[in-house]
Scaffold this active site. Structure first.
Site, short mmCIF file in Angstrom:
data_model
loop_
_atom_site.label_atom_id
_atom_site.label_comp_id
_atom_site.label_asym_id
_atom_site.label_seq_id
_atom_site.Cartn_x
_atom_site.Cartn_y
_atom_site.Cartn_z
N LYS A 13 0.65 -4.62 4.15
CA LYS A 13 1.62 -4.59 3.33
C LYS A 13 1.90 -3.28 2.56
O LYS A 13 3.08 -3.02 2.53
CB LYS A 13 1.59 -5.78 2.44
CG LYS A 13 1.51 -6.99 3.11
CD LYS A 13 1.51 -8.17 2.07
CE LYS A 13 0.14 -8.03 1.10
NZ LYS A 13 -1.36 -8.45 1.82
N ARG A 88 3.77 -15.02 -3.63
CA ARG A 88 2.50 -15.43 -3.01
C ARG A 88 2.20 -17.08 -3.09
O ARG A 88 1.27 -17.33 -2.40
CB ARG A 88 1.41 -14.71 -3.61
CG ARG A 88 0.25 -14.00 -2.90
CD ARG A 88 -0.55 -13.08 -3.70
NE ARG A 88 -1.75 -12.87 -3.13
CZ ARG A 88 -1.74 -11.39 -2.84
NH1 ARG A 88 -0.71 -10.50 -3.39
NH2 ARG A 88 -2.66 -11.00 -2.51
N ARG A 130 -11.50 0.40 4.65
CA ARG A 130 -10.80 0.76 3.54
C ARG A 130 -11.54 1.33 2.56
O ARG A 130 -12.46 0.41 1.91
CB ARG A 130 -9.54 -0.13 3.22
CG ARG A 130 -8.80 0.50 1.94
CD ARG A 130 -7.51 -0.58 1.68
NE ARG A 130 -7.93 -1.79 1.10
CZ ARG A 130 -7.12 -2.58 0.75
NH1 ARG A 130 -5.93 -2.46 0.99
NH2 ARG A 130 -7.54 -3.84 0.07
N ARG A 174 -10.40 -14.50 0.36
CA ARG A 174 -8.94 -14.17 0.07
C ARG A 174 -7.99 -14.84 1.39
O ARG A 174 -6.91 -15.16 1.15
CB ARG A 174 -8.72 -12.57 0.12
CG ARG A 174 -9.14 -12.00 -1.22
CD ARG A 174 -9.44 -10.65 -1.20
NE ARG A 174 -8.46 -9.78 -0.99
CZ ARG A 174 -8.29 -8.46 -0.44
NH1 ARG A 174 -9.60 -7.89 -0.34
NH2 ARG A 174 -7.55 -7.89 -0.29
P1 AP5 Z 1 -2.74 -2.14 3.70
O1 AP5 Z 1 -1.77 -1.56 3.74
O2 AP5 Z 1 -3.67 -1.91 2.37
O3 AP5 Z 1 -2.92 -3.90 3.50
P2 AP5 Z 1 -2.47 -4.99 2.52
O4 AP5 Z 1 -1.82 -5.88 3.15
O5 AP5 Z 1 -1.56 -4.27 1.51
O6 AP5 Z 1 -3.78 -5.28 1.98
P3 AP5 Z 1 -4.21 -5.70 0.36
O7 AP5 Z 1 -5.83 -5.60 0.33
O8 AP5 Z 1 -3.42 -5.03 -0.71
O9 AP5 Z 1 -3.39 -7.17 0.48
P4 AP5 Z 1 -3.70 -8.37 -0.72
O10 AP5 Z 1 -2.43 -8.78 -0.48
O11 AP5 Z 1 -4.90 -9.12 -0.56
O12 AP5 Z 1 -3.95 -7.39 -2.20
P5 AP5 Z 1 -2.92 -7.22 -3.16
O13 AP5 Z 1 -3.31 -6.14 -3.63
O14 AP5 Z 1 -1.77 -7.56 -3.14
O15 AP5 Z 1 -3.91 -1.96 4.90
C1 AP5 Z 1 -5.21 -2.57 4.82
C2 AP5 Z 1 -6.16 -1.47 5.67
O16 AP5 Z 1 -5.87 -1.23 6.95
C3 AP5 Z 1 -6.06 0.13 5.19
O17 AP5 Z 1 -7.35 0.73 5.25
C4 AP5 Z 1 -4.92 0.65 6.10
O18 AP5 Z 1 -4.96 2.17 6.24
C5 AP5 Z 1 -5.20 -0.14 7.18
N1 AP5 Z 1 -4.17 -0.18 8.09
C6 AP5 Z 1 -2.61 -0.53 7.78
N2 AP5 Z 1 -1.81 -0.77 8.70
C7 AP5 Z 1 -2.73 -0.47 9.94
C8 AP5 Z 1 -2.36 -0.77 11.36
N3 AP5 Z 1 -1.27 -0.92 11.77
N4 AP5 Z 1 -3.56 -0.82 12.21
C9 AP5 Z 1 -4.89 -0.29 11.77
N5 AP5 Z 1 -5.30 -0.06 10.40
C10 AP5 Z 1 -4.15 -0.45 9.52
O19 AP5 Z 1 -3.83 -8.41 -4.14
C11 AP5 Z 1 -5.09 -8.24 -4.72
C12 AP5 Z 1 -5.29 -9.36 -5.86
O20 AP5 Z 1 -4.44 -9.28 -6.71
C13 AP5 Z 1 -4.93 -10.66 -5.10
O21 AP5 Z 1 -6.32 -11.35 -4.50
C14 AP5 Z 1 -5.02 -11.46 -6.41
O22 AP5 Z 1 -6.13 -11.95 -7.22
C15 AP5 Z 1 -3.92 -10.52 -7.18
N6 AP5 Z 1 -2.53 -10.86 -6.97
C16 AP5 Z 1 -1.79 -10.06 -6.44
N7 AP5 Z 1 -0.51 -10.17 -6.30
C17 AP5 Z 1 -0.37 -11.65 -6.71
C18 AP5 Z 1 0.58 -12.67 -6.81
N8 AP5 Z 1 1.87 -12.68 -6.57
N9 AP5 Z 1 0.16 -13.97 -7.52
C19 AP5 Z 1 -1.06 -14.18 -7.96
N10 AP5 Z 1 -2.25 -13.15 -7.64
C20 AP5 Z 1 -1.85 -12.04 -7.17
MG MG Z 2 -1.69 -3.79 -0.87
#
Ligand code: AP5
Ligand code: MG
Length: 215
Positions: A13, A88, A130, A174
């Site tokens: 994402k 989410r 990562r 997660r």
């Molecule tokens: P990356 O692009 O970082 O993936 P991502 O989907 O953004 O992963 P996140 O870890 O950010 O997901 P998340 O939804 O759990 O975390 P968030 O920060 O939103 O890519 C991942 C890796 O893969 C990287 O190393 C990248 O280089 C690699 N990659 C990318 N594309 C690739 C491809 N095509 N092929 C190979 N490799 C690839 O949330 C974190 C926490 O915040 C949650 O757990 C929760 O506690 C809280 N939170 C956030 N939003 C909310 C909400 N709306 N409501 C409640 N709690 C929330």
């Molecule tokens: Mg992210």
């Protein structure tokens, strides 16, 4: 244009949202990034959110909604935005629709929700590789985006770390939370004709091209 991008943790994402925001000249609103920055700065929001982030649990809907509302109303969002990691849960999506459909809302409503489909195994593998900068939050990947100097942030030279919630056991949590609380959004947006489903298993460049074509 107002968009949302959804998919399991590690589906890409953030990777796609950064490029889409640049290309479409819209704001990138990442709730995860905003929450992590608040934790780093030890703000009251950060202190409240820390335990949820570290356990891989969701922060309460009302807290996240306030963050998103504030960001949506900033001048940088006037030309549109992409929501990364929000909504989410079904209640978050319903709250967003209520804001969008309010008669005094000056912004166009959410147009499309991009869904990146990636298997759980692939997500665990990607997140265990990562590396994140503990100072500025920039992320790196040994294959798709390596730092110039091994294990060192290009921007602030800090030693890169494995994010606390990227440990395989927390990633499994997660993913469980994702399947229980976030995956129902796929049907929610399909039902209202706003879902753009993308195979998230190819290269980041290929995925980006497919998203642009389908938008
Ligand atoms: P990356 O692009 O970082 O993936 P991502 O989907 O953004 O992963 P996140 O870890 O950010 O997901 P998340 O939804 O759990 O975390 P968030 O920060 O939103 O890519 C991942 C890796 O893969 C990287 O190393 C990248 O280089 C690699 N990659 C990318 N594309 C690739 C491809 N095509 N092929 C190979 N490799 C690839 O949330 C974190 C926490 O915040 C949650 O757990 C929760 O506690 C809280 N939170 C956030 N939003 C909310 C909400 N709306 N409501 C409640 N709690 C929330
Ligand atoms: Mg992210």
């Amino acid at each position: 244009m107002n968009l949302a991008i959804l998919g399991p943790p590690g589906s890409g994402k953030g990777t796609q949202a950064v490029h889409l925001a640049k290309q479409l000249q819209i704001a990138h609103i990442s709730t995860g990034e905003i929450l992590r920055e608040a934790v780093r700065k030890k703000t009251p929001l950060g202190c409240e959110a820390k335990k949820f982030l570290e356990a891989g649990q969701l922060v309460p809907d009302a807290v996240v909604l306030e963050i998103v509302k504030a960001k949506m109303h900033e001048p940088t969002s006037a030309g549109g935005y992409i929501l990364d990691g929000f909504p989410r849960t079904i209640p978050q999506a319903q709250m967003l629709d209520r804001i969008d459909n309010h008669p005094q809302n000056p912004h166009p409503p959410l147009e499309k929700a991009i869904y990146l489909e990636v298997s759980d195994e692939e997500c665990v593998a990607r997140l265990s590789e990562r590396r994140t900068c503990p100072e500025c939050g920039l992320t790196y990947n040994p294959v798709t985006h390596p730092p110039k100097k091994a294990e060192t942030c290009d921007a602030c030279k800090a030693q890169l770390i494995l994010r606390e919630d990227d440990r395989p056991e927390t990633v499994r949590n997660r993913l469980q939370v994702y399947h229980a609380q976030t995956a129902p959004l796929i049907q929610y947006y399909e039902g209202s004709g706003r879902l753009v489903k993308i195979n998230g298993n190819s290269s980041p460049q290929e995925i980006y091209k497919n998203i642009i074509n389908l938008l």
